[in-house]
Scaffold this motif. Structure first.
Motif, PDB file in Angstrom:
ATOM      1  N   THR A 324      11.189   5.039   1.986  1.00  0.00           N
ATOM      2  CA  THR A 324      11.677   4.040   0.936  1.00  0.00           C
ATOM      3  C   THR A 324      12.480   2.733   1.892  1.00  0.00           C
ATOM      4  OG1 THR A 324      13.025   6.525  -0.457  1.00  0.00           O
ATOM      5  CG2 THR A 324      13.352   4.382  -1.119  1.00  0.00           C
ATOM      6  N   CYS A 325      11.533   1.875   1.317  1.00  0.00           N
ATOM      7  CA  CYS A 325      11.965   0.465   1.097  1.00  0.00           C
ATOM      8  C   CYS A 325      12.824  -0.328  -0.168  1.00  0.00           C
ATOM      9  CB  CYS A 325      11.064  -0.190   1.657  1.00  0.00           C
ATOM     10  SG  CYS A 325       9.787  -0.376   3.011  1.00  0.00           S
ATOM     11  N   PHE A 326      13.786  -1.029   0.816  1.00  0.00           N
ATOM     12  CA  PHE A 326      14.880  -1.992   0.040  1.00  0.00           C
ATOM     13  C   PHE A 326      13.733  -3.346  -0.870  1.00  0.00           C
ATOM     14  CE2 PHE A 326      18.029  -0.056   3.533  1.00  0.00           C
ATOM     15  CZ  PHE A 326      18.357   0.951   2.725  1.00  0.00           C
ATOM     16  N   GLU A 327      12.644  -3.239  -0.409  1.00  0.00           N
ATOM     17  CA  GLU A 327      12.147  -4.619  -1.098  1.00  0.00           C
ATOM     18  C   GLU A 327      10.304  -4.834  -0.602  1.00  0.00           C
ATOM     19  OE1 GLU A 327      13.542  -8.745   0.798  1.00  0.00           O
ATOM     20  OE2 GLU A 327      15.493  -7.997  -0.057  1.00  0.00           O
ATOM     21  N   ARG A 328       9.500  -5.135  -1.152  1.00  0.00           N
ATOM     22  CA  ARG A 328       8.169  -4.440  -1.293  1.00  0.00           C
ATOM     23  C   ARG A 328       7.672  -4.915   0.467  1.00  0.00           C
ATOM     24  NH1 ARG A 328       4.107  -3.389  -3.896  1.00  0.00           N
ATOM     25  NH2 ARG A 328       5.129  -4.200  -5.892  1.00  0.00           N
ATOM     26  N   PRO A 329       7.543  -3.698   1.152  1.00  0.00           N
ATOM     27  CA  PRO A 329       6.474  -4.510   2.670  1.00  0.00           C
ATOM     28  C   PRO A 329       5.463  -5.017   2.918  1.00  0.00           C
ATOM     29  CG  PRO A 329       6.201  -1.729   2.447  1.00  0.00           C
ATOM     30  CD  PRO A 329       7.108  -2.665   0.784  1.00  0.00           C
ATOM     31  N   THR A 330       5.452  -5.561   3.708  1.00  0.00           N
ATOM     32  CA  THR A 330       4.269  -6.680   3.999  1.00  0.00           C
ATOM     33  C   THR A 330       3.148  -5.894   4.757  1.00  0.00           C
ATOM     34  OG1 THR A 330       5.007  -7.494   6.501  1.00  0.00           O
ATOM     35  CG2 THR A 330       5.690  -8.689   4.327  1.00  0.00           C
ATOM     36  N   ALA A 331       1.680  -6.427   4.839  1.00  0.00           N
ATOM     37  CA  ALA A 331       1.108  -5.572   5.329  1.00  0.00           C
ATOM     38  C   ALA A 331       1.389  -5.403   6.860  1.00  0.00           C
ATOM     39  CB  ALA A 331      -0.289  -6.484   5.401  1.00  0.00           C
ATOM     40  N   ARG A 332       1.653  -7.065   7.621  1.00  0.00           N
ATOM     41  CA  ARG A 332       2.109  -6.103   8.493  1.00  0.00           C
ATOM     42  C   ARG A 332       3.710  -5.038   8.803  1.00  0.00           C
ATOM     43  NH1 ARG A 332       6.677  -6.668  11.841  1.00  0.00           N
ATOM     44  NH2 ARG A 332       7.575  -8.507  10.902  1.00  0.00           N
ATOM     45  N   GLN A 333       4.446  -5.014   8.403  1.00  0.00           N
ATOM     46  CA  GLN A 333       5.475  -4.705   8.601  1.00  0.00           C
ATOM     47  C   GLN A 333       4.706  -2.474   7.718  1.00  0.00           C
ATOM     48  OE1 GLN A 333       7.619  -5.781   5.440  1.00  0.00           O
ATOM     49  NE2 GLN A 333       9.234  -6.581   6.924  1.00  0.00           N
ATOM     50  N   ARG A 334       4.056  -2.283   6.979  1.00  0.00           N
ATOM     51  CA  ARG A 334       3.299  -0.828   6.722  1.00  0.00           C
ATOM     52  C   ARG A 334       2.125  -0.412   8.366  1.00  0.00           C
ATOM     53  NH1 ARG A 334       2.168   0.339   0.987  1.00  0.00           N
ATOM     54  NH2 ARG A 334       3.345  -0.449  -0.544  1.00  0.00           N
ATOM     55  N   ALA A 335       1.316  -1.571   8.511  1.00  0.00           N
ATOM     56  CA  ALA A 335       0.834  -0.770  10.419  1.00  0.00           C
ATOM     57  C   ALA A 335       2.027  -0.906  10.537  1.00  0.00           C
ATOM     58  CB  ALA A 335      -0.133  -3.009   9.780  1.00  0.00           C
ATOM     59  N   ASP A 336       2.529  -1.599  11.279  1.00  0.00           N
ATOM     60  CA  ASP A 336       3.713  -1.498  12.675  1.00  0.00           C
ATOM     61  C   ASP A 336       4.090  -0.296  11.851  1.00  0.00           C
ATOM     62  OD1 ASP A 336       3.263  -3.253  13.369  1.00  0.00           O
ATOM     63  OD2 ASP A 336       4.460  -4.403  13.330  1.00  0.00           O
ATOM     64  N   ALA A 337       4.356   0.392  10.401  1.00  0.00           N
ATOM     65  CA  ALA A 337       5.661   1.378  10.284  1.00  0.00           C
ATOM     66  C   ALA A 337       4.574   2.855  10.647  1.00  0.00           C
ATOM     67  CB  ALA A 337       5.958   1.030   9.027  1.00  0.00           C
ATOM     68  N   GLU A 338       3.340   2.182  10.140  1.00  0.00           N
ATOM     69  CA  GLU A 338       2.195   3.438  10.336  1.00  0.00           C
ATOM     70  C   GLU A 338       2.664   4.155  12.077  1.00  0.00           C
ATOM     71  OE1 GLU A 338      -0.998   2.784   8.494  1.00  0.00           O
ATOM     72  OE2 GLU A 338      -0.444   2.550   6.460  1.00  0.00           O
ATOM     73  N   ARG A 339       2.006   2.979  12.764  1.00  0.00           N
ATOM     74  CA  ARG A 339       2.175   3.182  14.106  1.00  0.00           C
ATOM     75  C   ARG A 339       3.999   3.804  15.270  1.00  0.00           C
ATOM     76  NH1 ARG A 339      -0.827  -1.550  14.470  1.00  0.00           N
ATOM     77  NH2 ARG A 339       0.920  -3.088  14.266  1.00  0.00           N
ATOM     78  N   SER A 340       4.694   3.104  14.228  1.00  0.00           N
ATOM     79  CA  SER A 340       5.710   3.769  14.757  1.00  0.00           C
ATOM     80  C   SER A 340       6.119   6.042  14.455  1.00  0.00           C
ATOM     81  CB  SER A 340       7.396   2.926  13.835  1.00  0.00           C
ATOM     82  OG  SER A 340       8.579   3.699  14.518  1.00  0.00           O
ATOM     83  N   ALA A 341       5.878   5.840  12.953  1.00  0.00           N
ATOM     84  CA  ALA A 341       5.477   7.376  12.111  1.00  0.00           C
ATOM     85  C   ALA A 341       4.290   7.770  13.068  1.00  0.00           C
ATOM     86  CB  ALA A 341       5.101   6.892  11.401  1.00  0.00           C
ATOM     87  N   ALA A 342       3.709   7.644  13.809  1.00  0.00           N
ATOM     88  CA  ALA A 342       2.447   8.877  14.323  1.00  0.00           C
ATOM     89  C   ALA A 342       3.441   8.652  16.134  1.00  0.00           C
ATOM     90  CB  ALA A 342       1.158   7.296  15.112  1.00  0.00           C
ATOM     91  N   LEU A 343       4.426   7.951  16.272  1.00  0.00           N
ATOM     92  CA  LEU A 343       5.201   8.110  17.457  1.00  0.00           C
ATOM     93  C   LEU A 343       5.587   9.563  17.533  1.00  0.00           C
ATOM     94  CD1 LEU A 343       6.337   4.544  19.029  1.00  0.00           C
ATOM     95  CD2 LEU A 343       4.022   6.192  20.257  1.00  0.00           C
ATOM     96  N   ILE A 344       6.447   9.656  16.397  1.00  0.00           N
ATOM     97  CA  ILE A 344       7.703  10.515  15.581  1.00  0.00           C
ATOM     98  C   ILE A 344       6.691  11.815  16.015  1.00  0.00           C
ATOM     99  CG2 ILE A 344       8.870  11.263  13.713  1.00  0.00           C
ATOM    100  CD1 ILE A 344       8.664   8.977  12.990  1.00  0.00           C
ATOM    101  N   GLU A 351       0.179  15.953  14.844  1.00  0.00           N
ATOM    102  CA  GLU A 351      -0.950  15.065  14.284  1.00  0.00           C
ATOM    103  C   GLU A 351      -0.501  14.204  13.856  1.00  0.00           C
ATOM    104  OE1 GLU A 351      -4.118  15.617  15.111  1.00  0.00           O
ATOM    105  OE2 GLU A 351      -3.690  17.554  15.579  1.00  0.00           O
ATOM    106  N   PRO A 352      -0.959  13.092  13.223  1.00  0.00           N
ATOM    107  CA  PRO A 352       0.259  11.261  13.067  1.00  0.00           C
ATOM    108  C   PRO A 352      -0.101  12.023  11.650  1.00  0.00           C
ATOM    109  CG  PRO A 352      -2.079  11.114  14.565  1.00  0.00           C
ATOM    110  CD  PRO A 352      -2.088  12.537  14.725  1.00  0.00           C
ATOM    111  N   PRO A 353       1.421  11.539  10.762  1.00  0.00           N
ATOM    112  CA  PRO A 353       1.642  11.846   9.788  1.00  0.00           C
ATOM    113  C   PRO A 353       1.336  11.344   9.214  1.00  0.00           C
ATOM    114  CG  PRO A 353       3.701  10.778  10.859  1.00  0.00           C
ATOM    115  CD  PRO A 353       2.265  11.266  11.649  1.00  0.00           C
ATOM    116  N   ALA A 354       0.825  11.239   7.913  1.00  0.00           N
ATOM    117  CA  ALA A 354      -0.017  10.149   6.666  1.00  0.00           C
ATOM    118  C   ALA A 354       1.777   9.558   5.796  1.00  0.00           C
ATOM    119  CB  ALA A 354      -0.626  10.398   5.501  1.00  0.00           C
TER     120      ALA A 354
END
Length: 358
Positions: A324-344, A351-354
């Motif tokens: 849940t983002c407080f403001e609309r995330p940028t494409a870069r933020q989305r991509a970086d967040a996916e990499r961070s979520a994969a580490l979790i 397996e890497p989550p959606a």
């Protein structure tokens, strides 16, 4: 009156981002300080979830296997009596640094109680045993006025505060990998020691977090930092976005010239970036603070370039991270967040989550 020095908030964010080891390869010295301060675990995720956002290994050990009763990181009840992972080699320094002293709340009476509980724990915890077993054995050994009826447990035992402080004093390490917490003596280890262990912790706190105020340090440490604070060399007054703090003068240039924070990380609710800070300065908006620091079932935080931009929850069964983002995330933020979520997921052995955005 000493001059108050202005520090730009973006530079403060950059200093903390680097000191907290986020946004890239963590420096060895920064990781040493972070581990000395401890990495807290909890229901929102173990210390591995914080560590994996900073480093893949602790020494030669993968993060997923690093927190064990035999090290390289061990879990003890340290700061505020909460479970934190620290290097086995630093256990003595940390336990001495957080040990109650006569000037702390409770005074000499509390200090004597913790000493008695520690002696009892040393006598009974000679091999792995559950907390319940240890608690019952300690209650039978200490004087009656240290034992109280616990409605939740439906039993008489030493209250959790002095019990955990006594366990830290006795160098008891925790195994939290199973359903029941196991207590056991710390294994033999080379001990880091200093004549002023609490001062060493306060100095490391400044190196990691930059400018600080005594109330926030007290909140993190769980005891009065005043005596140690006064022994830190050459403190100067600084002001950031209208908030007053202090800082060792030797760190002033590093804070004022720190590079801006860059990168995205999904950190658990007890992460040091969220815990060791003035919340109003990190998240000025009150509604957003309420969303991040909930009293019950707090979410993790989405960090971007030093700022808290949203919250997240990992649903392993669904292989999903709900963001849940407080403001609309940028494409870069989305991509970086996916990499961070994969580490979790990686540290959880999944397996890497959606990512589900809202």
């Amino acid at each position: 009156m000493a001059q108050t020095i202005a520090v730009d908030r973006d530079r403060w964010l950059g200093f903390r981002w680097q000191g907290q080891g986020l946004g890239g390869a963590v420096r060895a010295a920064a990781l040493d300080d972070l581990l000395l301060l401890g990495v807290q675990g909890g229901r929102g995720g173990g210390p591995e979830q914080s560590l994996i956002q900073r480093t893949a290994t602790v020494g030669a050990t993968p993060v997923a296997d690093a927190v064990r009763p035999d090290g390289p990181l061990v879990t003890i009840w340290s700061m505020r009596g909460a479970p934190h992972a620290h290097p086995l080699s630093a256990v003595d320094l940390v336990c001495e640094g957080v040990a109650p002293v006569a000037s702390d709340e409770g005074g000499t009476a509390y200090l004597a109680a913790v000493d008695e509980v520690a002696a009892a724990l040393t006598a009974v915890v000679t091999a792995p045993m559950t907390k319940a077993e240890a608690s019952a054995a300690v209650a039978a050994r200490v004087r009656a006025d240290l034992v109280a009826w616990c409605e939740r447990c439906r039993a008489e035992h030493v209250p959790d505060g002095p019990f955990r402080a006594g366990a830290c004093r006795a160098r008891i390490v925790l195994d939290v990998r199973g359903r029941a917490t196991l207590l056991q003596p710390a294994p033999a280890h080379p001990g880091k020691r200093t004549e002023q262990p609490r001062v060493a912790l306060v100095a490391a706190y400044f190196r990691v977090n930059g400018p600080a105020a005594r109330p926030q340090l007290r909140d993190w440490l769980g005891s009065d930092p005043t005596a140690a604070w006064q022994q830190v060399d050459d403190l100067v007054r600084v002001r950031i976005a209208g908030h007053g703090y202090e800082l060792p003068e030797a760190l002033l240039d590093a804070v004022r010239t720190a590079p801006r924070a860059e990168g995205v990380a999904l950190v658990p609710p007890n992460d040091g970036y969220l815990r060791q800070v003035d919340r109003e300065l990190l998240v000025p908006d009150r509604a957003r603070r309420r969303a991040v620091w909930r009293a019950l079932s707090a979410p993790g935080a989405v960090l971007s370039d030093g700022e808290v931009i949203g919250t997240w929850r990992y649903r392993r069964a669904e292989s999903e991270v709900a963001v849940t983002c407080f403001e609309r995330p940028t494409a870069r933020q989305r991509a970086d967040a996916e990499r961070s979520a994969a580490l979790i997921a990686q540290v959880a052995g999944a397996e890497p989550p959606a990512l589900r955005w809202s």
